[in-house]
Design a protein around this motif. Structure first.
Motif, PDB file in Angstrom:
ATOM      1  N   GLN A   1    -120.630 -52.695 -10.741  1.00 48.73           N
ATOM      2  CA  GLN A   1    -121.598 -51.638 -10.435  1.00 48.73           C
ATOM      3  C   GLN A   1    -121.093 -50.297 -10.944  1.00 48.73           C
TER       4      GLN A   1
ATOM      5  N   HIS B   1    -126.019 -44.862  -5.386  1.00 53.41           N
ATOM      6  CA  HIS B   1    -125.814 -45.372  -4.025  1.00 53.41           C
ATOM      7  C   HIS B   1    -126.607 -44.546  -3.022  1.00 53.41           C
TER       8      HIS B   1
ATOM      9  N   LYS C   1    -130.511 -48.909 -10.703  1.00 52.59           N
ATOM     10  CA  LYS C   1    -129.101 -49.271 -10.653  1.00 52.59           C
ATOM     11  C   LYS C   1    -128.624 -49.571 -12.068  1.00 52.59           C
TER      12      LYS C   1
ATOM     13  N   TYR D   1    -124.202 -53.562  -3.312  1.00 51.75           N
ATOM     14  CA  TYR D   1    -123.402 -52.400  -3.718  1.00 51.75           C
ATOM     15  C   TYR D   1    -123.275 -51.388  -2.588  1.00 51.75           C
ATOM     16  N   SER D   2    -124.390 -51.027  -1.955  1.00 49.96           N
ATOM     17  CA  SER D   2    -124.328 -50.041  -0.876  1.00 49.96           C
ATOM     18  C   SER D   2    -123.573 -50.584   0.335  1.00 49.96           C
TER      19      SER D   2
ATOM     20  N   GLY E   1    -133.987 -55.196   3.785  1.00 50.49           N
ATOM     21  CA  GLY E   1    -133.219 -54.864   2.595  1.00 50.49           C
ATOM     22  C   GLY E   1    -131.747 -55.194   2.784  1.00 50.49           C
TER      23      GLY E   1
ATOM     24  N   CYS F   1    -128.547 -54.379   0.143  1.00 51.29           N
ATOM     25  CA  CYS F   1    -127.994 -53.985  -1.146  1.00 51.29           C
ATOM     26  C   CYS F   1    -126.501 -54.268  -1.135  1.00 51.29           C
TER      27      CYS F   1
ATOM     28  N   LYS G   1    -130.354 -45.172  -2.860  1.00 46.02           N
ATOM     29  CA  LYS G   1    -130.689 -46.349  -2.038  1.00 46.02           C
ATOM     30  C   LYS G   1    -130.586 -46.025  -0.564  1.00 46.02           C
TER      31      LYS G   1
END
Length: 248
Positions: free
Chosen positions: A36, A45, A57, A224-225, A220, A222, A48
């Motif tokens: 990422q 980030h 992204k 990455y987050s 949701g 995510c 989101k």
């Protein structure tokens, strides 16, 4: 979803789906590794976390465990309630830092649209000064619709992350991975898997019945987050959705 639902959901999906041809084993699975990218201020980030309607992204993705396959440069956009992804792909022997850092280092791509996609990836990367932030890895069980090939049912397990070190990808034998599918990572009273049901705009009836039968609710997640949130907690920071104090 909790692990005890896996067998029932798999049995239901198999009535309408077949194993993904890119997967192997029983159940059909493959390994996903994702690098990422984000700006120095972590703008992607935070977009989101703040639930901006239109966001994107930047990531590089490869599949398998030997890191000798194809590398995909991807821009994933969310536009209101819809997700759109564009990508270009390069062979493992072409993958190098120069693809990110030298403006005229364009790989030998298969089609004109891939050239456009790759240039768009580089344009966005340079516009926000993006650099590698997190390396995420997980196992994906994947089923494809037997009649409607746009339908995909996937279950992600063994989700983990580690800090990025430049543009390199890490193998399985590195011990620095941190777990993401725990109670803390999922923010649920259980550790489990991430279920995704994807389709075109025309959602088949069997999917709607599946959602009702298993009392599934859309939420949701995510990866990455989630990695950013966990790293903040591990580093001792107080994390809030609007906080810039992330651990990377």
């Amino acid at each position: 979803m909790p692990k005890h639902m896996v067998d029932e959901i798999r049995a239901y999906a198999r009535l309408f789906c077949e194993p993904d041809c890119n997967a192997s084993g029983t159940p059909p699975s493959y390994t996903v590794s994702t690098l990422q990218l984000d700006s120095p201020k972590l703008s992607l980030h935070l977009a989101k976390e703040r639930k901006l309607v239109n966001r994107f992204k930047l990531r590089v993705r490869t599949y398998g465990t030997d890191l000798k396959g194809t590398y995909f440069f991807e821009v994933k956009r969310r536009e209101e309630n819809y997700v759109r992804k564009t990508r270009s792909k390069v062979r493992a022997e072409q993958y190098c830092d120069a693809l990110f850092e030298e403006p005229f280092c364009i790989p030998d791509l298969d089609a004109d649209f891939e050239v456009s996609n790759h240039l768009e990836f580089l344009r966005l990367k340079n516009a926000i000064g993006a650099r590698p932030v997190a390396h995420i890895r997980y196992e994906r069980e994947s089923w494809i619709g037997t009649v409607d090939k746009d339908v995909r049912v996937t279950m992600d397990r063994n989700i983990r992350y580690r800090r990025a070190e430049g543009y390199r990808f890490f193998g399985e034998d590195d011990g620095k991975w941190r777990v993401m599918d725990s109670e803390m990572g999922l923010r649920r009273p259980f550790g489990g898997l991430v279920l995704e049901i994807k389709s075109s705009l025309q959602v088949p009836t069997w999917i709607l019945k599946m959602i009702r039968h298993f009392d599934l609710s859309r939420t949701g997640f995510c990866k990455y987050s989630t990695a950013m949130r966990l790293e903040s907690l591990f580093s001792g920071d107080r994390y809030t959705a609007a906080s810039d104090r992330c651990g990377f």
